[in-house]
Design an enzyme around this catalytic site. Sequence first.
Site, PDB file in Angstrom:
ATOM      1  N   TYR A  21       0.835  -1.220   0.000  1.00 15.94           N
ATOM      2  CA  TYR A  21       0.000   0.000   0.000  1.00 15.94           C
ATOM      3  C   TYR A  21       0.871   1.271   0.000  1.00 15.94           C
ATOM      4  CZ  TYR A  21      -3.084   3.532   2.160  1.00 15.94           C
ATOM      5  OH  TYR A  21      -3.772   4.679   2.471  1.00 15.94           O
ATOM      6  N   ASP A  41       9.894  -7.516  -3.348  1.00 16.70           N
ATOM      7  CA  ASP A  41       8.673  -7.809  -2.600  1.00 16.70           C
ATOM      8  C   ASP A  41       8.386  -9.296  -2.719  1.00 16.70           C
ATOM      9  OD1 ASP A  41       5.800  -7.860  -1.770  1.00 16.70           O
ATOM     10  OD2 ASP A  41       6.009  -5.680  -1.850  1.00 16.70           O
ATOM     11  N   SER A 134       6.572   3.252  13.107  1.00 16.74           N
ATOM     12  CA  SER A 134       5.168   3.511  13.413  1.00 16.74           C
ATOM     13  C   SER A 134       5.040   4.271  14.720  1.00 16.74           C
ATOM     14  CB  SER A 134       4.467   2.152  13.541  1.00 16.74           C
ATOM     15  OG  SER A 134       3.183   2.308  14.083  1.00 16.74           O
ATOM     16  N   TYR A 158       3.622  -6.253  17.535  1.00 19.25           N
ATOM     17  CA  TYR A 158       3.988  -5.504  16.329  1.00 19.25           C
ATOM     18  C   TYR A 158       4.851  -4.293  16.695  1.00 19.25           C
ATOM     19  CZ  TYR A 158       3.410  -2.112  12.564  1.00 19.25           C
ATOM     20  OH  TYR A 158       3.645  -1.166  11.601  1.00 19.25           O
ATOM     21  N   LYS A 162       8.799  -3.251  15.666  1.00 19.99           N
ATOM     22  CA  LYS A 162       9.192  -1.996  15.003  1.00 19.99           C
ATOM     23  C   LYS A 162      10.256  -1.276  15.839  1.00 19.99           C
ATOM     24  CE  LYS A 162       7.073  -1.970  11.198  1.00 19.99           C
ATOM     25  NZ  LYS A 162       7.735  -1.785   9.905  1.00 19.99           N
ATOM     26  N   LEU A 209      -9.787   1.261  10.135  1.00 20.34           N
ATOM     27  CA  LEU A 209     -11.052   1.976   9.983  1.00 20.34           C
ATOM     28  C   LEU A 209     -11.387   2.333   8.525  1.00 20.34           C
ATOM     29  CD1 LEU A 209     -13.471   3.500  11.293  1.00 20.34           C
ATOM     30  CD2 LEU A 209     -11.991   5.510  11.367  1.00 20.34           C
TER      31      LEU A 209
HETATM   32  P1  NAD Z   1       1.563  -3.642   3.072  1.00 20.08           P
HETATM   33  O1  NAD Z   1       1.323  -4.971   3.680  1.00 20.08           O
HETATM   34  O2  NAD Z   1       0.586  -3.153   2.067  1.00 20.08           O
HETATM   35  O3  NAD Z   1       3.013  -3.602   2.412  1.00 20.08           O
HETATM   36  C1  NAD Z   1       4.073  -4.395   2.872  1.00 20.08           C
HETATM   37  C2  NAD Z   1       4.693  -5.051   1.658  1.00 20.08           C
HETATM   38  O4  NAD Z   1       5.781  -5.857   2.095  1.00 20.08           O
HETATM   39  C3  NAD Z   1       3.710  -5.957   0.907  1.00 20.08           C
HETATM   40  O5  NAD Z   1       3.802  -5.700  -0.464  1.00 20.08           O
HETATM   41  C4  NAD Z   1       4.225  -7.387   1.234  1.00 20.08           C
HETATM   42  O6  NAD Z   1       3.976  -8.282   0.175  1.00 20.08           O
HETATM   43  C5  NAD Z   1       5.698  -7.110   1.465  1.00 20.08           C
HETATM   44  N1  NAD Z   1       6.336  -8.068   2.362  1.00 20.08           N
HETATM   45  C6  NAD Z   1       5.897  -8.519   3.557  1.00 20.08           C
HETATM   46  N2  NAD Z   1       6.765  -9.379   4.084  1.00 20.08           N
HETATM   47  C7  NAD Z   1       7.804  -9.482   3.208  1.00 20.08           C
HETATM   48  C8  NAD Z   1       9.012 -10.206   3.200  1.00 20.08           C
HETATM   49  N3  NAD Z   1       9.337 -11.052   4.189  1.00 20.08           N
HETATM   50  N4  NAD Z   1       9.848 -10.033   2.149  1.00 20.08           N
HETATM   51  C9  NAD Z   1       9.529  -9.200   1.141  1.00 20.08           C
HETATM   52  N5  NAD Z   1       8.379  -8.506   1.083  1.00 20.08           N
HETATM   53  C10 NAD Z   1       7.534  -8.648   2.113  1.00 20.08           C
HETATM   54  O7  NAD Z   1       1.709  -2.603   4.272  1.00 20.08           O
HETATM   55  P2  NAD Z   1       1.811  -1.016   4.232  1.00 20.08           P
HETATM   56  O8  NAD Z   1       0.610  -0.487   4.901  1.00 20.08           O
HETATM   57  O9  NAD Z   1       2.183  -0.556   2.887  1.00 20.08           O
HETATM   58  O10 NAD Z   1       3.025  -0.820   5.246  1.00 20.08           O
HETATM   59  C11 NAD Z   1       4.355  -0.657   4.797  1.00 20.08           C
HETATM   60  C12 NAD Z   1       5.259  -0.523   6.000  1.00 20.08           C
HETATM   61  O11 NAD Z   1       4.832   0.580   6.795  1.00 20.08           O
HETATM   62  C13 NAD Z   1       5.243  -1.735   6.933  1.00 20.08           C
HETATM   63  O12 NAD Z   1       6.546  -1.952   7.386  1.00 20.08           O
HETATM   64  C14 NAD Z   1       4.347  -1.296   8.064  1.00 20.08           C
HETATM   65  O13 NAD Z   1       4.680  -1.950   9.270  1.00 20.08           O
HETATM   66  C15 NAD Z   1       4.650   0.181   8.136  1.00 20.08           C
HETATM   67  N6  NAD Z   1       3.551   0.960   8.709  1.00 20.08           N
HETATM   68  C16 NAD Z   1       2.299   0.835   8.191  1.00 20.08           C
HETATM   69  C17 NAD Z   1       1.260   1.550   8.761  1.00 20.08           C
HETATM   70  C18 NAD Z   1      -0.142   1.375   8.245  1.00 20.08           C
HETATM   71  O14 NAD Z   1      -1.092   1.653   8.998  1.00 20.08           O
HETATM   72  N7  NAD Z   1      -0.361   0.961   7.010  1.00 20.08           N
HETATM   73  C19 NAD Z   1       1.515   2.411   9.832  1.00 20.08           C
HETATM   74  C20 NAD Z   1       2.817   2.527  10.321  1.00 20.08           C
HETATM   75  C21 NAD Z   1       3.840   1.788   9.741  1.00 20.08           C
HETATM   76  C1  WQD Z   2      -8.554   3.866  14.028  1.00 20.22           C
HETATM   77  C2  WQD Z   2      -9.737   4.179  14.932  1.00 20.22           C
HETATM   78  C3  WQD Z   2     -10.421   2.290  16.259  1.00 20.22           C
HETATM   79  C4  WQD Z   2     -11.738  -0.209  12.907  1.00 20.22           C
HETATM   80  C5  WQD Z   2      -3.335   0.845  13.610  1.00 20.22           C
HETATM   81  C6  WQD Z   2      -2.124   0.243  14.258  1.00 20.22           C
HETATM   82  C7  WQD Z   2      -0.967   1.197  14.173  1.00 20.22           C
HETATM   83  C8  WQD Z   2      -0.715   1.655  12.737  1.00 20.22           C
HETATM   84  C9  WQD Z   2      -1.977   2.181  12.126  1.00 20.22           C
HETATM   85  C10 WQD Z   2       0.892   0.196  11.718  1.00 20.22           C
HETATM   86  C11 WQD Z   2      -9.595   3.571  16.329  1.00 20.22           C
HETATM   87  C12 WQD Z   2     -11.509   2.684  15.284  1.00 20.22           C
HETATM   88  C13 WQD Z   2     -11.248   0.823  13.684  1.00 20.22           C
HETATM   89  C14 WQD Z   2     -13.117  -0.517  12.968  1.00 20.22           C
HETATM   90  C15 WQD Z   2     -13.404   1.277  14.564  1.00 20.22           C
HETATM   91  N1  WQD Z   2      -0.301   0.578  11.907  1.00 20.22           N
HETATM   92  N2  WQD Z   2     -12.059   1.550  14.496  1.00 20.22           N
HETATM   93  N3  WQD Z   2     -13.902   0.250  13.809  1.00 20.22           N
HETATM   94  O1  WQD Z   2      -5.655   1.187  15.680  1.00 20.22           O
HETATM   95  O2  WQD Z   2      -5.182   3.660  15.345  1.00 20.22           O
HETATM   96  O3  WQD Z   2      -3.687   2.020  14.342  1.00 20.22           O
HETATM   97  O4  WQD Z   2      -3.027   1.213  12.257  1.00 20.22           O
HETATM   98  O5  WQD Z   2       1.890   0.648  12.199  1.00 20.22           O
HETATM   99  O6  WQD Z   2       0.126   0.509  14.658  1.00 20.22           O
HETATM  100  O7  WQD Z   2      -2.424  -0.019  15.625  1.00 20.22           O
HETATM  101  O8  WQD Z   2      -5.917   2.276  13.391  1.00 20.22           O
HETATM  102  O9  WQD Z   2      -7.601   2.241  11.616  1.00 20.22           O
HETATM  103  O10 WQD Z   2      -7.442   0.276  13.207  1.00 20.22           O
HETATM  104  O11 WQD Z   2      -8.322   2.455  14.038  1.00 20.22           O
HETATM  105  O12 WQD Z   2     -14.170   1.920  15.289  1.00 20.22           O
HETATM  106  O13 WQD Z   2     -13.642  -1.442  12.330  1.00 20.22           O
HETATM  107  O14 WQD Z   2     -10.903   3.559  14.370  1.00 20.22           O
HETATM  108  O15 WQD Z   2     -10.971   1.904  17.498  1.00 20.22           O
HETATM  109  O16 WQD Z   2     -10.175   4.473  17.235  1.00 20.22           O
HETATM  110  P1  WQD Z   2      -5.152   2.282  14.828  1.00 20.22           P
HETATM  111  P2  WQD Z   2      -7.326   1.741  12.973  1.00 20.22           P
END
Ligand code: NAD
Ligand code: WQD
Length: 347
Positions: A21, A41, A134, A158, A162, A209
């Site tokens: 994503y 990937d 994160s 998780y 991180k 969400l």
């Molecule tokens: P995502 O799952 O869409 O993207 C992660 C990508 O990594 C995917 O394409 C997956 O196929 C690939 N992948 C997973 N494990 C792998 C491996 N062992 N080797 C090679 N490729 C692998 O997630 P995203 O939302 O795009 O998140 C990207 C990064 O950002 C992640 O590290 C995630 O922890 C971090 N992050 C995401 C969020 C969020 O809410 N989306 C928030 C904070 C941090």
């Molecule tokens: C947002 C708000 C829920 C789903 C997570 C990870 C965080 C980071 C981002 C990776 C909250 C509420 C949610 C639903 C709801 N990821 N909610 N109904 O929990 O803030 O963060 O994603 O690093 O580490 O914890 O995000 O989108 O799940 O929730 O009411 O079906 O929406 O309670 O208040 P969150 P979220």
Amino acid sequence: MRSIWYMGEKMRVLVTGGAGYIGSHTCVELLAEGHDICIVDSFCNASPEVINRLEEITAVRPEVHRVDVRDRAKMMAVMARYKPEAVIHFAGLKAVGESSQIPLNYYDVNVQGTVVLLEAMQAVGCQHIVFSSSATVYGTPHYLPYDEAHPCAPSNVYGHTKHMAEQVLSDWQRANPESAVVLLRYFNPVGAHSSGRIGEDPEGPPNNLMPFVAQVAVGQRERLAVFGDDYDTPDGTGVRDYIHVTDLALAHLGALAHAKKGSGTDTFNIGTGAGYSVLEMIHAFSKASGREIAYTVAPRREGDLPSYYADPSKARAVLGWAAQRGIAEICDSTWAWQSQNPTGYKP
Ligand code: NAD
Ligand code: WQD
């Protein structure tokens, strides 16, 4: 603001997790700025269709390797062939709930995967890395907004992975004084590319969400469960700092330029500084889509915090980056993606 970051220097950037994503949106911006990219990937959480869409948007088909970052031999081979000047490391597992059920997988991919990546970088003398961290690393707020000096005490597996990966990266940097590590602590990434051609496509019921709201709006799911309406927040529902994925992608360009300028480890919050409640997000999405979002109030989700948001001033001061897109653009772009692709990348 973009022109400030791009110093005319085209870089060769290896992007792990570039089909995911946030990675895919960042690849669009890297290509738009003229960088050369190579995606690594495993596609364990991404569709190969993403690569076609990247080509459609940018008119460039990037080099792609289907490789697991933990596979030392293959990572060494890709590095030796591509010889990147910098790496952006998105690859990882990210579901908080799942992380407590299969913790060893999370440590293996998120921590060991980072170790193997650094070994492969070291083998070819690559010294610049931007890492997807994160806001989860902070844990329960001692004060808000979180700034980068806030203590780190993650409260889930998780978050531990991180935080450990951050430590691995900064220890590696100290042992390699010429190198540069940029840790980006994302708040809540949401939204999609303005074209609606790429976006977030979770497998199964979304944990987060906004993808859930979008799937309700498009008719893929019946109703949203709002996890708790009795928090100590203005309307009782959880408050978060939602950051548009394109703004987040652009922060990586700033981070790359910063990494190239010097050495050391630097950490930045990547958020807007503003908090919105679950109900505010539902109403904004309803307005953008013209659809009613059915919801019911459910019990609080275990482990959820009532409210948190970023102090993003360090990123503004040092990287020259600030979020430009608000919740209207977040909801419009999410709706463009979801309405054009009701089943995501699946046909
Ligand atoms: P995502 O799952 O869409 O993207 C992660 C990508 O990594 C995917 O394409 C997956 O196929 C690939 N992948 C997973 N494990 C792998 C491996 N062992 N080797 C090679 N490729 C692998 O997630 P995203 O939302 O795009 O998140 C990207 C990064 O950002 C992640 O590290 C995630 O922890 C971090 N992050 C995401 C969020 C969020 O809410 N989306 C928030 C904070 C941090
Ligand atoms: C947002 C708000 C829920 C789903 C997570 C990870 C965080 C980071 C981002 C990776 C909250 C509420 C949610 C639903 C709801 N990821 N909610 N109904 O929990 O803030 O963060 O994603 O690093 O580490 O914890 O995000 O989108 O799940 O929730 O009411 O079906 O929406 O309670 O208040 P969150 P979220």
